[in-house]
Scaffold this active site. Structure first.
Site, mmCIF file in Angstrom:
data_model
loop_
_atom_site.group_PDB
_atom_site.id
_atom_site.type_symbol
_atom_site.label_atom_id
_atom_site.label_comp_id
_atom_site.label_asym_id
_atom_site.label_seq_id
_atom_site.Cartn_x
_atom_site.Cartn_y
_atom_site.Cartn_z
ATOM 1 C CG ASP A 328 58.144 46.276 36.614
ATOM 2 O OD1 ASP A 328 59.037 46.202 36.057
ATOM 3 O OD2 ASP A 328 58.781 45.219 37.923
ATOM 4 C CG ASP A 589 53.755 40.694 40.431
ATOM 5 O OD1 ASP A 589 54.297 41.787 40.762
ATOM 6 O OD2 ASP A 589 54.671 40.588 40.782
ATOM 7 C CG ASP A 593 53.344 47.134 42.161
ATOM 8 O OD1 ASP A 593 54.350 48.073 41.290
ATOM 9 O OD2 ASP A 593 53.732 45.573 42.251
ATOM 10 C CG ASP A 686 11.038 39.897 29.190
ATOM 11 O OD1 ASP A 686 11.612 41.863 28.732
ATOM 12 O OD2 ASP A 686 10.423 40.268 30.462
#
Length: 840
Positions: A328, A589, A593, A686
């Site tokens: 938006d 928000d 939504d 490792d």
């Protein structure tokens, strides 16, 4: 506290207060604490905090490790106790390394998630306070407003135009009107209009709920238990799982074959079995889960520093792969601090009456906080001491308006503000500048002309209307009819100062911005021009409604702005973008939504969002700002790049070494490395890989979205595995034919070459650029050089004999050094050719 009957919706509120031993002022803090201990946390499943012992045991649950433990134990009693002890020690150390790293990662993520906790407003000791939903207990009084998630099953004590979305429980699409009442015990779930259910959410209105059931005792808890719900697997998770299966298949075939051939060659069965298992440990990426966890948690911490909180770690990869972000404009592309430009009458002139009605409406509304009401209240201070609020109809996304009833003396006046079209549909006349009234039809063209004029300037326009309610002190939605149009509210939300730069940065990262807004096309076009979006293609909601899914799929990629969009259209846009082959992020928000956030590959919300949006999101921004998102995308891509580095390492030098060792074991009359030496090789290689999470990432790896490509990884494994094997066999040949190495010298020389080359090759394959042009991270460089140095020194230490090593003559080191140098130079050349041919 007494036992509450299962059908609590058949009880009166007074009876429920008695049964739950609660009062209108809410529970006391001490009583709530006791009930939390009695009923447990308000969770559907126990908190996912892995205790120390479980995490430690999980490091050794691989079938290959368990078989190795068994075989080593057998060796301890039947063969060589010293070797068996060494093998067990190496496996334990390797497991402890993984445990230590994963433990730190787990703790870090728990701290980050606590920042974006969902909270609920409850009455405690007569005061409204916010607490985490996990602390809600039976007997609590919860205050609910639009956007709130219902934290537990309970009875409505009071409500005002309360509409709740129960689709996740009942499948009913439309929100349900809720109000206090008493219903028969046999009332079906979907018709219990006096009860609220955990996991549903408030669409509009307000209310107070008495909590009756929490956690797994709720209706939602029972459903989730049956369904065993889990999040959809991301592309990254799917790719990692397939990659793991592929390596396990290769390992299994290799182990069985090598063991069978060694037995056929009449070598000791137990030694051959341990050798095969040790090879399997070297081939199996047992560190992969730990490395991924460490990388993702480290990335999440770095993203948190950029004000981006990751709720689901696996979404980081999708975040980095994202090539479309939908948002938006309000508060994201614009300042979000809406300013009231003016309050105007029908003629377009400033009007104190319109401002007064709007001010009263904004001042007395009690729904969710919004910037428009704040803008109206802060525009000018108006004395309203003579007015008294009587009633309210909260805003919702269907009516798109808000009504307040106030009284002044004997007059009761209802004032309504909202979207202009939705205000006009409930008006029968309009008040003109001279105080007379005109039919709404006669001034509609004038109103539309003003509306377009304001919109072309980028202003958002609302309508204000009023109605004299006579002696009525209560209002309902049915009263919103036959109203008088008073005038316009002209609002302005300026673009963020840095928005053009932010959009450019997103574009440079390969992320296209799609604006989805409810504003009309004229406002959307004006604002998009202010943001530097030129030649924008706009698609409006009504046209979208008339498009088929196929037509939308073809055109959705070329549309920049979706204007006049209804809440239920957002999800359709997201799905169309995904079907078009995009990795889509959606940032929202609001209450409307949530479905779009769920539908997106990456659901993004902000910390100030309503509960239902924040709960649906994978990622939460601590600031509603796209520039924050830009930083997050960069960190997400860096995290993905570092995870891939480990995958490349596990499929190149180490993989090639183990294949070579398996092959040479069939040629030489002895095991090329003892099981304990293979495991030591695996352990030492490792260490550099454990520091990958802190490695620096080339700018080129962040410039555009990348996706998990299992085919490209297989090609990488085959290509660099072959290169590694070629130099392994060169080493074997020189050790046996040129240097005439003894059995112990062969093993020592091969161990040194294997570990040093596997460590140094990390510096080559970590970057697509030549290694001298890409600086590795400090910790990776230190770990790599340290392991190389320790390996060179090890044959000369007192413990060399324990591992079956011996000091090597100088010529051995010269040849080994030359082989490693040639290997690195060849790998650089092969890397350059590989990335020219394979694009990913």
């Amino acid at each position: 506290m007494n036992q509450v009957p299962p059908a609590f919706w058949s009880l009166s509120t007074a009876d429920l207060f008695k049964l739950l031993d609660s009062v209108r002022e809410g529970l006391t803090a001490d009583e709530a604490k006791k009930r939390l201990t009695l009923f447990g946390a308000n969770l559907l499943k126990p908190p996912k905090r892995t205790d120390v012992l479980t995490l430690l045991i999980s490091q050794f649950k691989s079938p290959i490790i368990l078989i190795l433990f068994f075989a080593t134990g057998l060796s301890f009693f039947l063969h060589d106790a010293v070797d068996a002890t060494i093998i067990l020690a190496i496996v334990l150390i390797s497991g402890l390394l993984g445990f230590w790293q994963e433990r730190g990662a787990s703790n870090a993520i728990e701290k980050l998630l606590s920042i974006v906790q969902i909270k609920a407003a409850v009455l405690r000791n007569g005061k409204s306070i916010e607490i985490p939903v996990e602390e809600i207990v039976p007997g609590d009084l919860v205050i609910l407003n639009a956007g709130d998630i219902i934290p537990g099953d309970g009875l409505i004590i009071e409500s005002k135009d309360l509409f709740v979305d129960e689709s996740m429980l009942t499948g009913e699409t439309f929100p349900v009107d809720k109000e206090a009442s008493i219903l028969p015990p046999e009332t079906p779930l979907g018709q219990r209009t006096n009860a609220l259910w955990m996991g549903t959410h408030v669409v509009s209105g307000s209310g107070t709920e008495m909590i009756v059931r929490t956690g797994r005792e709720t209706e939602f808890g029972k459903v989730s238990d049956r369904l065993k719900m889990r999040p959809l697997e991301t592309e990254f998770e799917h790719g990692i799982r397939r990659f793991g299966y592929f390596l396990m298949e290769v390992t299994l075939i290799l182990v069985v074959t090598i063991f069978a051939i060694n037995v056929y060659l009449a070598r000791p069965v137990l030694d051959s079995f341990l050798f095969s298992l040790a090879l399997a440990v070297g081939l199996t990426p047992q560190l992969l889960p730990a490395i991924i966890s460490i990388n993702l948690s480290h990335g999440a911490r770095r993203m948190a520093e950029k004000k981006v909180i990751v709720k689901r770690l696996a979404s980081i990869e999708n975040f980095g792969s994202m090539n479309v972000i939908c948002s938006d404009k309000t508060g994201t592309l614009t300042e979000g601090t809406v300013q009231l430009q003016s309050a105007l009458n029908v003629e377009g002139a400033a009007s104190d009456r319109v401002l007064l009605y709007a001010y009263l409406n904004a001042y007395y509304q009690t729904g969710f906080t919004n910037p428009i009401d704040e803008a109206i209240r802060s525009y000018r201070k108006i004395v309203i001491s003579g007015y008294q609020k009587q009633d309210e109809i909260p805003y919702d996304f269907f009516r798109k308006r808000l009504s307040i009833l106030v009284s002044q003396g004997d007059t009761n006046l209802m004032m309504t503000k909202g979207a202009l079209a939705n205000i006009l549909e409930v008006c029968s006349n309009a008040e003109t500048a001279d105080g007379t009234f005109a039919e709404i039809a006669s001034v509609r063209d004038k109103i539309q002309q003003h509306f377009e004029e304001f919109s072309n300037k980028g202003f958002r326009t609302l309508g204000v209307a009023y109605k004299n309610m006579g002696s009525n002190t209560r209002i309902s939605k049915e009263n919103e009819a036959g109203m008088t149009f008073s005038g316009f509210l002209v609002l302005f939300d300026p673009p963020k100062p840095n928005i053009i730069e932010t959009i450019t940065n997103l574009r440079n990262l390969g992320v296209a911005l799609k604006v989805i807004t409810g504003d009309n096309r004229l406002v959307a076009a004006n604002v998009s021009q202010q943001m530097g979006l030129k030649n924008t293609k706009i698609l409006i909601g009504p046209d979208l409604n008339n498009m088929s899914d196929t037509a939308l799929l073809k055109s959705v990629g070329s549309v920049d702005v979706f204007a006049e969009i209804e809440p239920n259209q957002k999800e359709r846009i997201i799905i169309a973008l995904k079907k078009a082959g995009n990795v889509v992020g959606y940032m929202g928000d609001g209450i409307n939504d949530a479905s779009a956030i769920h539908a997106a590959d990456v659901g993004i919300s902000v910390d100030s969002a309503v509960d239902v949006a924040k709960d649906a999101a994978d990622i939460v921004l601590l600031e509603k700002d796209l520039s924050v998102l830009v930083q997050g995308v960069r960190e997400g891509r860096a995290t993905f790049a570092n995870t891939l580095k480990y995958v490349f390492m596990a499929t190149s030098a180490n993989f090639g070494n183990m294949f070579s060792m398996a092959g040479v074991s069939l040629i030489v009359p002895f095991l090329p490395l003892l099981p304990k030496q293979i495991l030591l090789t695996n352990l030492m290689t490792d260490f550099p890989e454990m520091t990958i999470a802190t490695d620096s990432v080339d700018k080129e790896m962040i410039e555009y979205p990348r996706r998990w490509d299992i085919k490209a990884i297989r090609k990488f494994m085959i290509t660099f595995g072959i290169v590694s094997s070629v130099f392994d066999y060169l080493t074997f040949g020189i050790l046996l034919i040129v240097l005439h190495a003894t059995q112990i010298q062969f093993r020592t020389g091969w161990f040194v070459e294997s570990v040093v080359s596997a460590s140094l090759i990390v510096l080559v394959i970590r970057s697509r650029k030549p290694s001298y042009r890409s600086q590795p991270g400090k910790y990776l460089l230190i770990a790599t050089l340290s392991i190389a140095a320790i390996t060179l020194i090890l044959p000369y230490t007192p413990i060399a004999g324990v591992f079956g090593f011996s000091p090597l003559p100088i010529p051995f080191f010269l040849f080994i050094g030359l082989i490693i140098l040639l290997y690195i130079l060849t790998a650089e050349i092969v890397k350059k050719v590989f990335y020219k041919k394979v694009k990913f």
